[in-house]
Enzyme design. Structure first.
Site, mmCIF file in Angstrom:
data_model
loop_
_atom_site.group_PDB
_atom_site.id
_atom_site.type_symbol
_atom_site.label_atom_id
_atom_site.label_comp_id
_atom_site.label_asym_id
_atom_site.label_seq_id
_atom_site.Cartn_x
_atom_site.Cartn_y
_atom_site.Cartn_z
ATOM 1 C CB SER A 6 -0.889 0.012 1.247
ATOM 2 O OG SER A 6 -1.531 1.267 1.369
ATOM 3 C CE1 TYR A 47 -3.857 -2.238 5.446
ATOM 4 C CE2 TYR A 47 -3.292 -0.091 4.525
ATOM 5 C CZ TYR A 47 -3.742 -1.389 4.348
ATOM 6 O OH TYR A 47 -4.059 -1.830 3.091
#
Lengths: 438, 246
Positions: B138, B151
């Site tokens: 990501s 995250y």
């Protein structure tokens, strides 16, 4: 993300909160969650209903579009079983290379299977094949207060009758099984014939409808006097040979809605006049199924052309014996009002019975007109058109409607009480509230 | 015909990729937690023309079962041309700040399980000597933002792990592509208040991934503009970055 949902006509503009259903196994839970946020909800597909039949009375809709998986398909028999959010475009992309077409298609391929069932849509072949619902074999229906059920023309027929054309109120349609139509080519042999007035349309339709699978006419609704109802009759058959190719035309998108409508007196007069003259008195050509069935799909978001206020479609059907006079009176009233329509579509409906209790078509002639939204359009035009439709014992199409009176609805659709009796208590729309309670 | 293995097959991006690969004719082995949903995807891919789809139920945090499941996938496919590693969760950052167990569980979901799976997969792919592994990391892994750093740190671990693994696999003829999506409209992100102008649908990302694999890209930012945004963000000095509410 701020999520919103609007009907295709963008009128009435009522804010809707959106919940998505991604998996069939979560439908019961999502339905419960939507109900936790509003007293009722409404399943919606791809937002191609024009008026308020796809707006939840509670302002909380349940979007079924993410349910877009094929469940089973048999290319030998042309039976396809798919989740309710699959669009007709997605079905065609799979079926055309294998020699199958939709048995019935409306003028846009961007509707979902669930939406096509809930509105029992029809198309240019209504005189040959009836409505979409006639080709549906089975429907999966999830109700808020009982176990899911499967209905069809052979099983649970009562539920089938209230679900086909039932405006999404009898339960949430989660899958549909459809019988496709075999084709040898994705091309259409089409014919166009210009006609100078309404009588000529009726003559052409009487003469040619029987030899064509598809037929429809465009009308110049600004023409008056002797030319009232002049237009272009278009008909076609699937070509007997040629490629089986999925339509890949590039699309043009209207990026935003201007404040004012691009459709006004000047642009209407220009468009209608040019469109009529652009057609030769008679032409035969072989065309792709895309331009033939879905000319407007070439422009994504074409509804934005009507500006921030949106538009309303007036679509009615007038029974056969009153059709000629009724349609003439409607067109004269439109021309006299000066509020012309960009697209006026005339279509003869056949006498094949619809399986749905609230299905719109009846043997006769259907007329569809689009008008930019004005505050006084109801008073100045629609009330006049409604009186003509009523006098001719015709009716309006709920999927397109944002204005009809409760009295007109209940008179034209006497079976509405059977649908109301089987309505899922957790589901109701603005439309249903409007026409059953006022 | 491609032989494709997907871990985290019920994720929106993975499903969109699978539909794109189906067009050229493909065999699939799908790994996921929810058997019913895997079956629904398998039926859909078969209806769309997949030659064969096998489903393998596995919770990716059950690390000890990775090798066995991978073996079953290899038995179904024989050879893997493309392996897409797409599983993951989006943790609630606030909860991760107060609960150690949540923080570690989420780190495990998004980093440890990926590293474990890649370790097993890399050996198999090395042995076969060709193919591509595509891993969904990501843009969040490029810099730890205060709103999402648990995250982000897990994805940073995945990105760095992939960077090294790519070099190792390269010598064996296997390619590894790191995918860094920006904001994607999926069920995982739907509850977030994302800047709409930067959000794309999973189909958009899938198109980029399929093309990226064909072109042998090493790192794929999708949509493309993140390849310009992230270096700028990385270039900000900490003294400024810590003051920005991102």
């Amino acid at each position: 993300m701020t999520l919103s949902f609007q009907s295709w006509g963008r009128y009435p503009a009522l804010p809707q909160r959106v919940r998505y259903c991604h998996w069939r196994d979560e439908l019961a839970r999502v339905l419960g969650a939507a109900l936790g946020e509003g007293d009722t909800t409404l399943p919606v597909g791809n937002g191609r209903s024009y008026g308020d039949s796809c707006l939840a009375a509670s302002g909380q809709v349940l979007r079924m579009r993410p349910l877009d998986r094929i469940i089973a398909v048999d290319w030998a028999t042309g039976r396809i079983e798919a989740e309710a959010g699959v669009t007709l475009e997605e079905v065609l992309a799979l079926s055309i290379p294998r020699g199958w077409f939709l048995p019935v298609t409306p003028g846009t391929r961007y509707v979902t299977l669930g939406g096509a069932v809930a509105n029992d849509v029809h198309g240019k072949n209504h005189h040959v094949r009836g409505t979409f619902g006639r080709h549906v074999r089975r429907i999966g229906l999830v109700r808020s207060e009982r176990a899911p059920l499967v209905c069809g023309p052979e099983t649970e027929r009562d539920w089938f009758a209230v679900t086909v054309g039932g405006l999404g109120l009898s339960g949430v349609i989660d899958w549909v099984e459809l019988q496709l139509l075999p084709i040898r080519s994705s091309l259409v042999d089409s014919i166009e014939m210009r006609f100078d007035n309404l009588d000529e349309f009726f003559d052409l339709s009487a003469l040619h409808d029987a030899s064509y699978e598809y037929s429809v006419a465009w009308i110049d609704c600004l023409a008056r006097g002797n030319e009232t109802g002049r237009g272009v009759y278009m008909a076609g058959n699937h070509a007997a040979e040629g490629a089986l190719a999925v339509d890949m035309r590039r699309q043009f998108a209207l990026p935003f809605a201007p404040r004012g409508s691009l459709v006004n007196a000047v642009s209407l007069r220009m468009f209608n006049g040019v469109y009529y003259r652009a057609h030769s008195p008679m032409a035969r050509k072989r065309v792709g199924y895309g331009p033939f069935f879905y000319p407007l799909d070439a422009i994504l978001h074409w509804n934005r052309m009507y500006g921030a206020k949106g538009f309303q479609q007036y679509q009615c059907v007038v029974p056969e014996d009153a059709a000629r006079e009724g349609i003439r009176a409607l067109l004269e009233a439109v021309a006299a009002s000066g509020m012309g329509s960009f697209l006026a579509v005339l279509k003869r409906c056949g006498d094949l019975a619809s399986p749905g209790l609230l299905s719109f078509p009846m043997p006769g002639v259907s007329l569809a007109l689009d008008f930019p939204q004005h505050d006084d359009i109801d008073a100045k035009l629609f009330s006049r058109l409604d009186a003509i439709t009523r006098a001719a014992s015709g009716r309006l199409y709920p999927a397109k409607d944002a204005h009809m009176t409760g009295a007109d609805f209940r008179r034209a659709y006497p079976a509405w009480e059977q649908v109301e009796a089987k309505r899922d208590p957790a589901l109701t729309s603005r439309f249903w509230q409007r026409v059953t309670r006022s | 015909m491609k032989r494709i293995l997907i871990a985290g097959a019920t994720s929106a991006i993975a499903m969109a990729c699978a539909r794109k690969w189906v067009d050229g004719g493909a065999r699939f082995a799908l790994i996921g937690r929810n058997g019913e949903r895997l079956e629904a995807i398998a039926r859909d891919l078969e209806a769309r023309g997949a030659e064969h789809v096998s489903v393998h139920r596995l919770d990716m945090t059950a690390l000890e079962l990775h090798a066995e499941t991978l073996q079953a996938c290899y038995e179904a496919l024989n050879v893997v041309d493309i392996a897409l590693v797409a599983h993951g969760t989006l943790p609630d950052q606030r909860e991760c700040e107060t609960s150690v167990s949540t923080a570690l569980r989420e780190f495990s979901n998004n980093a440890v399980s990926v590293i474990a799976f890649l370790t097993a997969l890399a050996q198999q792919m090395e042995r076969q000597g060709h193919g591509t592994i595509a891993v969904i990391s990501s843009v969040a892994g490029d810099r730890g933002r205060r709103s999402n750093y648990l995250y982000g740190s897990a994805k940073a671990a995945v990105t760095a792990f992939c960077e090294g693994l790519r070099g190792r696999l390269w010598t064996a003829g296997v390619h590894l592509m790191t995918i860094k999506p920006g904001f994607v409209d999926t069920p995982m992100t739907r509850h977030l208040d994302l800047p709409r102008a930067l959000v794309v649908g999973p189909e958009h990302v899938a198109k980029d991934i399929v093309r990226g694999i064909e072109r042998g890209k090493n790192t794929l930012y999708t949509p493309w503009f993140w390849a310009w945004i992230m270096p700028l963000l990385r270039g900000l000095p900490d003294s400024i970055f810590k003051r920005i509410r991102l």
